[in-house]
Enzyme design. Structure first.
Site, mmCIF file in Angstrom:
data_model
loop_
_atom_site.group_PDB
_atom_site.id
_atom_site.type_symbol
_atom_site.label_atom_id
_atom_site.label_comp_id
_atom_site.label_asym_id
_atom_site.label_seq_id
_atom_site.Cartn_x
_atom_site.Cartn_y
_atom_site.Cartn_z
ATOM 1 N N ARG A 1 0.833 -1.207 0.000
ATOM 2 C CA ARG A 1 0.000 0.000 0.000
ATOM 3 C C ARG A 1 0.868 1.258 0.000
ATOM 4 O O ARG A 1 0.554 2.247 -0.679
ATOM 5 C CB ARG A 1 -0.913 -0.008 1.227
ATOM 6 C CG ARG A 1 -1.867 1.189 1.295
ATOM 7 C CD ARG A 1 -2.743 1.139 2.527
ATOM 8 N NE ARG A 1 -3.659 2.274 2.592
ATOM 9 C CZ ARG A 1 -3.883 3.005 3.679
ATOM 10 N NH1 ARG A 1 -3.259 2.738 4.808
ATOM 11 N NH2 ARG A 1 -4.729 4.018 3.646
ATOM 12 N N HIS B 1 0.569 4.237 -2.747
ATOM 13 C CA HIS B 1 0.265 5.611 -2.346
ATOM 14 C C HIS B 1 1.399 6.566 -2.691
ATOM 15 O O HIS B 1 1.166 7.758 -2.889
ATOM 16 C CB HIS B 1 -0.049 5.664 -0.847
ATOM 17 C CG HIS B 1 -1.415 5.165 -0.518
ATOM 18 N ND1 HIS B 1 -2.266 5.808 0.363
ATOM 19 C CD2 HIS B 1 -2.102 4.077 -0.950
ATOM 20 C CE1 HIS B 1 -3.407 5.133 0.449
ATOM 21 N NE2 HIS B 1 -3.320 4.069 -0.338
ATOM 22 N N VAL C 1 0.843 9.783 -6.003
ATOM 23 C CA VAL C 1 0.969 11.196 -5.620
ATOM 24 C C VAL C 1 2.392 11.650 -5.962
ATOM 25 O O VAL C 1 3.347 11.194 -5.356
ATOM 26 C CB VAL C 1 0.700 11.402 -4.122
ATOM 27 C CG1 VAL C 1 0.781 12.890 -3.768
ATOM 28 C CG2 VAL C 1 -0.662 10.827 -3.729
ATOM 29 N N SER D 1 8.296 10.242 -1.908
ATOM 30 C CA SER D 1 7.831 11.413 -1.150
ATOM 31 C C SER D 1 6.867 11.038 -0.025
ATOM 32 O O SER D 1 6.722 11.801 0.936
ATOM 33 C CB SER D 1 7.190 12.436 -2.087
ATOM 34 O OG SER D 1 6.117 11.869 -2.821
ATOM 35 N N PRO E 1 -7.271 7.277 -5.391
ATOM 36 C CA PRO E 1 -8.667 6.855 -5.517
ATOM 37 C C PRO E 1 -9.271 6.635 -4.141
ATOM 38 O O PRO E 1 -8.635 6.053 -3.256
ATOM 39 C CB PRO E 1 -8.567 5.547 -6.317
ATOM 40 C CG PRO E 1 -7.163 5.078 -6.126
ATOM 41 C CD PRO E 1 -6.329 6.299 -5.956
ATOM 42 N N HIS F 1 -5.852 -6.211 -2.571
ATOM 43 C CA HIS F 1 -6.629 -6.216 -1.339
ATOM 44 C C HIS F 1 -6.919 -7.626 -0.853
ATOM 45 O O HIS F 1 -7.683 -7.815 0.088
ATOM 46 C CB HIS F 1 -7.931 -5.431 -1.520
ATOM 47 C CG HIS F 1 -7.734 -3.950 -1.579
ATOM 48 N ND1 HIS F 1 -8.732 -3.074 -1.930
ATOM 49 C CD2 HIS F 1 -6.637 -3.190 -1.328
ATOM 50 C CE1 HIS F 1 -8.262 -1.838 -1.895
ATOM 51 N NE2 HIS F 1 -6.993 -1.879 -1.545
ATOM 52 N N ASP G 1 -3.539 -14.483 -2.753
ATOM 53 C CA ASP G 1 -4.241 -15.344 -3.701
ATOM 54 C C ASP G 1 -5.400 -14.564 -4.311
ATOM 55 O O ASP G 1 -5.531 -13.366 -4.088
ATOM 56 C CB ASP G 1 -4.724 -16.630 -3.013
ATOM 57 C CG ASP G 1 -5.705 -16.344 -1.862
ATOM 58 O OD1 ASP G 1 -6.185 -15.189 -1.726
ATOM 59 O OD2 ASP G 1 -5.992 -17.278 -1.086
#
Length: 326
Positions: A60, A64, A68, A74, A160, A190, A254
């Site tokens: 993640r 992220h 950006v 950053s 998003p 996810h 998976d």
């Protein structure tokens, strides 16, 4: 703000062929810091062995970062008295894995001072995190340079939202040069990780003018989520409850995520909508039915995402401390 242009990369039969204007390449540190990738891999393996959930945190963190200002590290920069940095923006609530990047950076600074960028360390770490929890491993191009600007006020317009519908999600990815199919493919990340109440409470209370609760949410799952996140709680509390994004196999990379969508047991609006919307349901069902194809597409999409808006050559700098513009 610099352009979100891509260093385009194609993957053919798992071999990388670079066709870019940017100065990214495989084995970038082969001469200047030969241990770079192995040090990052070792550091990530140690962290995941202690806490399997950190794999999702690192993945993640990379996403992220790239969405950006591009993949420039950053997101790792700390806020100061004069500047609120990306990591402290509300959409970045719950980001984790910073200490893993710090540890890898410290080890590399001992071996190869001022050589390996924070942006590359984060990109390698995301790849290694996926492979540590049963996911694929792929070759990563190196040569990213570190950015020197990190502003919280630039996060919301670029990431998003978990409240987005399919059209909004698609446009968010297209703005970064990625396709709807790649958006659905990367959403499969996810399959690991957690969500805090703030990300899904919209589905539980006052969902719309016609429905208090999201009708696309399985009633049993709704009861569980309400027990974790009672109405009126402080959902910005760092100690607020969280739940696995893929309850079927929370620490295994998976395609169970896509099964959760078909069972209406997905946690986020932006996930469940991929099955609820007929324009994207076929793609979800394809990935649910064929895990190998999804994995192959995931690798391609990750390689492409990791080249969004990169700094290379004489652009940016190599930060010696990933938390500080040094």
């Amino acid at each position: 703000m610099k352009s979100m242009s891509f260093c385009f990369v194609v993957v053919v039969f798992l071999a990388l062929a670079e066709i870019s204007r940017c100065e990214l390449r495989l084995g970038f540190y082969a001469d200047s810091c030969p241990e770079a990738e192995s040090v990052v891999q070792f550091t990530v393996a140690q962290a995941v062995a202690t806490n399997p959930g950190i794999a999702a945190g690192l993945l993640r963190l990379h996403f992220h970062d790239c969405f950006v200002r591009g993949c420039d590290g950053s997101v790792l920069i700390d806020s100061t008295g004069n500047n609120k940095a990306e990591k402290d923006a509300i959409p970045n609530f719950g980001l984790r894995g910073f200490e893993v990047i710090d540890n890898a950076k410290a080890r590399l600074e001992d071996r190869c001072p001022g050589t390996v960028s924070c942006a590359d360390i984060l990109t390698y770490a995301a790849r290694d995190a996926v492979s540590q929890v049963g996911g694929p491993r792929w070759d990563v191009l190196g040569g990213r340079r570190d950015g020197t600007v990190s502003r919280a006020d630039q996060v919301g317009a670029n990431l998003p939202s978990p409240l987005f519908n399919v059209d909004q999600l698609t446009k968010s990815f297209v703005r970064k040069g990625m396709t709807q199919e790649e958006m659905i493919t990367l959403s499969g990340a996810h399959t690991i990780g957690i969500a805090h109440c703030l990300s899904f409470v919209n589905r539980l209370y006052n969902f719309s003018t016609t429905s208090v609760q999201d009708p696309d949410l399985d009633p049993n799952m709704a009861r569980l989520l309400k027990s974790l996140c009672p109405k009126g709680s402080d959902f910005l509390d760092p100690k607020s409850k969280s739940i696995a994004l893929d309850p079927l196999s929370p620490n295994l990379f998976d395609n169970g995520y896509y099964t959760s969508l078909s069972l209406r047991r997905s946690i986020l609006t932006s996930d469940q909508i991929l099955f609820a919307d007929l324009d994207t349901r076929d793609s979800v069902e394809d990935k649910q039915a064929n895990e190998a194809v999804w994995r192959f597409k995931f690798v391609n999409a990750m390689v492409k995402m990791s080249t969004i808006g990169v700094l290379s050559g004489n652009q940016g700098r190599i930060r010696t401390n990933c938390r500080v513009v040094s």
